[in-house]
Design an enzyme around this catalytic site. Structure first.
Site, PDB file in Angstrom:
ATOM      1  N   HIS A  31       0.463 -11.882   1.104  1.00 35.65           N
ATOM      2  CA  HIS A  31      -0.612 -11.078   0.504  1.00 35.65           C
ATOM      3  C   HIS A  31      -1.462 -11.868  -0.497  1.00 35.65           C
ATOM      4  CE1 HIS A  31      -1.535  -6.553  -0.196  1.00 35.65           C
ATOM      5  NE2 HIS A  31      -2.615  -7.265  -0.344  1.00 35.65           N
TER       6      HIS A  31
ATOM      7  N   TYR B 281       0.837  -1.205   0.000  1.00 33.84           N
ATOM      8  CA  TYR B 281       0.000   0.000   0.000  1.00 33.84           C
ATOM      9  C   TYR B 281       0.874   1.258   0.000  1.00 33.84           C
ATOM     10  CZ  TYR B 281      -3.562  -3.402   1.455  1.00 33.84           C
ATOM     11  OH  TYR B 281      -4.387  -4.500   1.543  1.00 33.84           O
TER      12      TYR B 281
HETATM   13  N1  LIG Z   1      -5.704  -8.650   1.220  1.00 33.23           N
HETATM   14  C1  LIG Z   1      -6.018  -8.022   0.114  1.00 33.23           C
HETATM   15  O1  LIG Z   1      -5.693  -8.439  -1.002  1.00 33.23           O
HETATM   16  C2  LIG Z   1      -6.814  -6.751   0.223  1.00 33.23           C
HETATM   17  C3  LIG Z   1      -7.409  -6.207  -0.927  1.00 33.23           C
HETATM   18  C4  LIG Z   1      -8.164  -5.042  -0.782  1.00 33.23           C
HETATM   19  C5  LIG Z   1      -8.287  -4.456   0.455  1.00 33.23           C
HETATM   20  N2  LIG Z   1      -7.664  -4.982   1.562  1.00 33.23           N
HETATM   21  C6  LIG Z   1      -7.773  -4.358   2.891  1.00 33.23           C
HETATM   22  O2  LIG Z   1      -9.146  -4.165   3.171  1.00 33.23           O
HETATM   23  C7  LIG Z   1      -9.386  -2.785   3.439  1.00 33.23           C
HETATM   24  C8  LIG Z   1     -10.788  -2.381   3.009  1.00 33.23           C
HETATM   25  O3  LIG Z   1     -10.955  -2.499   1.608  1.00 33.23           O
HETATM   26  P1  LIG Z   1     -11.016  -1.212   0.650  1.00 33.23           P
HETATM   27  O4  LIG Z   1     -10.326  -0.095   1.300  1.00 33.23           O
HETATM   28  O5  LIG Z   1     -10.543  -1.641  -0.686  1.00 33.23           O
HETATM   29  O6  LIG Z   1     -12.580  -0.958   0.505  1.00 33.23           O
HETATM   30  P2  LIG Z   1     -13.798  -0.615   1.515  1.00 33.23           P
HETATM   31  O7  LIG Z   1     -13.324  -0.591   2.919  1.00 33.23           O
HETATM   32  O8  LIG Z   1     -14.909  -1.546   1.160  1.00 33.23           O
HETATM   33  O9  LIG Z   1     -14.212   0.848   1.026  1.00 33.23           O
HETATM   34  C9  LIG Z   1     -13.425   1.979   1.273  1.00 33.23           C
HETATM   35  C10 LIG Z   1     -14.174   3.196   0.742  1.00 33.23           C
HETATM   36  O10 LIG Z   1     -15.419   3.312   1.458  1.00 33.23           O
HETATM   37  C11 LIG Z   1     -15.551   4.629   1.982  1.00 33.23           C
HETATM   38  N3  LIG Z   1     -16.265   4.512   3.265  1.00 33.23           N
HETATM   39  C12 LIG Z   1     -15.787   4.034   4.442  1.00 33.23           C
HETATM   40  N4  LIG Z   1     -16.741   4.026   5.384  1.00 33.23           N
HETATM   41  C13 LIG Z   1     -17.871   4.512   4.795  1.00 33.23           C
HETATM   42  C14 LIG Z   1     -19.180   4.763   5.255  1.00 33.23           C
HETATM   43  N5  LIG Z   1     -19.544   4.505   6.520  1.00 33.23           N
HETATM   44  N6  LIG Z   1     -20.075   5.277   4.379  1.00 33.23           N
HETATM   45  C15 LIG Z   1     -19.742   5.529   3.094  1.00 33.23           C
HETATM   46  N7  LIG Z   1     -18.504   5.303   2.607  1.00 33.23           N
HETATM   47  C16 LIG Z   1     -17.574   4.810   3.443  1.00 33.23           C
HETATM   48  C17 LIG Z   1     -14.169   5.149   2.130  1.00 33.23           C
HETATM   49  O11 LIG Z   1     -14.202   6.576   2.057  1.00 33.23           O
HETATM   50  P3  LIG Z   1     -13.278   7.552   2.964  1.00 33.23           P
HETATM   51  O12 LIG Z   1     -11.916   6.956   2.992  1.00 33.23           O
HETATM   52  O13 LIG Z   1     -13.382   8.844   2.247  1.00 33.23           O
HETATM   53  O14 LIG Z   1     -13.895   7.625   4.335  1.00 33.23           O
HETATM   54  C18 LIG Z   1     -13.464   4.503   0.935  1.00 33.23           C
HETATM   55  O15 LIG Z   1     -13.724   5.274  -0.226  1.00 33.23           O
HETATM   56  C19 LIG Z   1      -8.276  -2.085   2.650  1.00 33.23           C
HETATM   57  O16 LIG Z   1      -8.134  -0.737   3.017  1.00 33.23           O
HETATM   58  C20 LIG Z   1      -7.115  -2.979   2.971  1.00 33.23           C
HETATM   59  O17 LIG Z   1      -6.612  -2.724   4.269  1.00 33.23           O
HETATM   60  C21 LIG Z   1      -6.958  -6.153   1.453  1.00 33.23           C
END
Ligand SMILES: NC(=O)c1ccc[n+]([C@@H]2O[C@H](COP(=O)([O-])OP(=O)(O)OC[C@H]3O[C@@H](n4cnc5c(N)ncnc54)[C@H](OP(=O)(O)O)[C@@H]3O)[C@@H](O)[C@H]2O)c1
Length: 277
Positions: free
Chosen positions: A110, A52
């Site tokens: 990962h 990241y």
């Molecule tokens: N292991 C893997 O391969 C892998 C892959 C993808 C992700 N991940 C991990 O999983 C985490 C979460 O996934 P992600 O970040 O891709 O997607 P997510 O958590 O599903 O979505 C993040 C988005 O949602 C918004 N958001 C957060 N809370 C909200 C709410 N209550 N209402 C409306 N919008 C909201 C955020 O906006 P703001 O930031 O503007 O608040 C951001 O734009 C990642 O950050 C990472 O740590 C792991």
């Protein structure tokens, strides 16, 4: 906040993701402040990765946990191309330096890579013996990968498998999730609110949200968390989002709510290839 056991620690079922953090220095202070607020709200499980922001996210995490390292359960991930006997200790050391800490609670591969799993596990175990990590686990492993892992990991040391899971992407319910439940292994659900995309405009999600006087994102989180053994790691920088996310753990969906959501995305009736982003 509901909790469960992950990597020998008691953690909240909702943590904080950090993908897309640490990519732009103008946003860095907001990101640090968001993680700090999340910790105050009880979201003291933080998920990051060397990938990241090419280390930038780990630096943001390091700033946010300064002075409160022991309050936080820290998860980071190693790139598959670094998951070798020599590569893992070096990558871990770089992550530790960026996060300004001397241990990672849970260190994940990962996604499956080309180094033999035996080699990766051996390197993880060395880090564990040396106190650099508390436990290790994997991410984006499907059932066949878990079976291969299980053949090597005879002591069942693998602490988790972090996979994509939300109402739009529920393929894991067919086989991976039951497999992990039988193995008593918590599932870390990434993208639990579908990266704030179409999921949040789905009519079924909107109707359930109205029933609970909640937001669509909260319903998506409540849906992900409707079963035991699941941890959601939404990423949020907006403080309003963080407060809503912390509150989402209180929402209990009814059978009717679940059935309505099933009309948009039915439970899988056959094996699907593991979805990833
Ligand atoms: N292991 C893997 O391969 C892998 C892959 C993808 C992700 N991940 C991990 O999983 C985490 C979460 O996934 P992600 O970040 O891709 O997607 P997510 O958590 O599903 O979505 C993040 C988005 O949602 C918004 N958001 C957060 N809370 C909200 C709410 N209550 N209402 C409306 N919008 C909201 C955020 O906006 P703001 O930031 O503007 O608040 C951001 O734009 C990642 O950050 C990472 O740590 C792991």
């Amino acid at each position: 906040m509901r909790t469960l056991q992950l990597a020998d620690k008691t953690v909240p079922v909702i943590g904080q993701g950090t993908w897309r953090m640490g990519e732009d220095r103008h946003r860095r202070q907001d990101e640090v402040t968001a993680l700090e607020l999340g910790i105050e709200l009880g979201l003291n499980l933080i998920d990051t990765a060397e990938m990241y922001g090419e280390g930038g996210s780990e630096e943001v995490v390091g700033q946010a946990i300064a002075g409160k390292r022991d309050q936080v359960t820290l998860v980071s991930k190693v790139y598959p191309h670094n998951a070798s006997r020599k590569g893992i200790p070096a990558a871990c050391e770089r992550s530790l330096q960026r996060m300004k800490t001397d241990y990672i609670d849970l260190y994940l591969l990962h996604w499956p890579g080309s180094y033999p799993l035996e080699e990766t596990i051996e390197a993880f175990e060395r880090l564990r013996e040396g106190g650099k990590i508390g436990r290790w686990g994997v991410s984006n492993f499907d059932v066949a990968d878990m079976l291969e892992l299980k053949g090597i990991d005879s002591d069942s040391a693998c602490a988790t498998n972090q996979v994509l899971y939300n109402p739009e992407e529920r393929g894991v319910e067919y086989d991976l999730m039951p497999w992990m439940q039988t193995a008593d292994m918590p599932l870390m659900a990434y993208c639990p609110i579908g990266q704030a995309g179409n999921l949040l405009m789905n009519p079924a999600i909107l109707e359930v949200a109205e029933r609970h006087d909640a937001t669509p994102a909260q319903i998506s989180l409540a849906w992900v968390l409707r079963q035991d053994g699941v941890i959601a790691i939404p990423k949020a920088v907006d403080p309003h989002h963080l407060r809503l996310n912390a509150d989402a753990a209180k929402i209990e969906l009814s059978i009717d709510d679940e059935l309505l959501i099933d009309t948009s995305w039915p439970a899988p009736s056959r094996k699907k290839r593991l979805a990833m982003v």
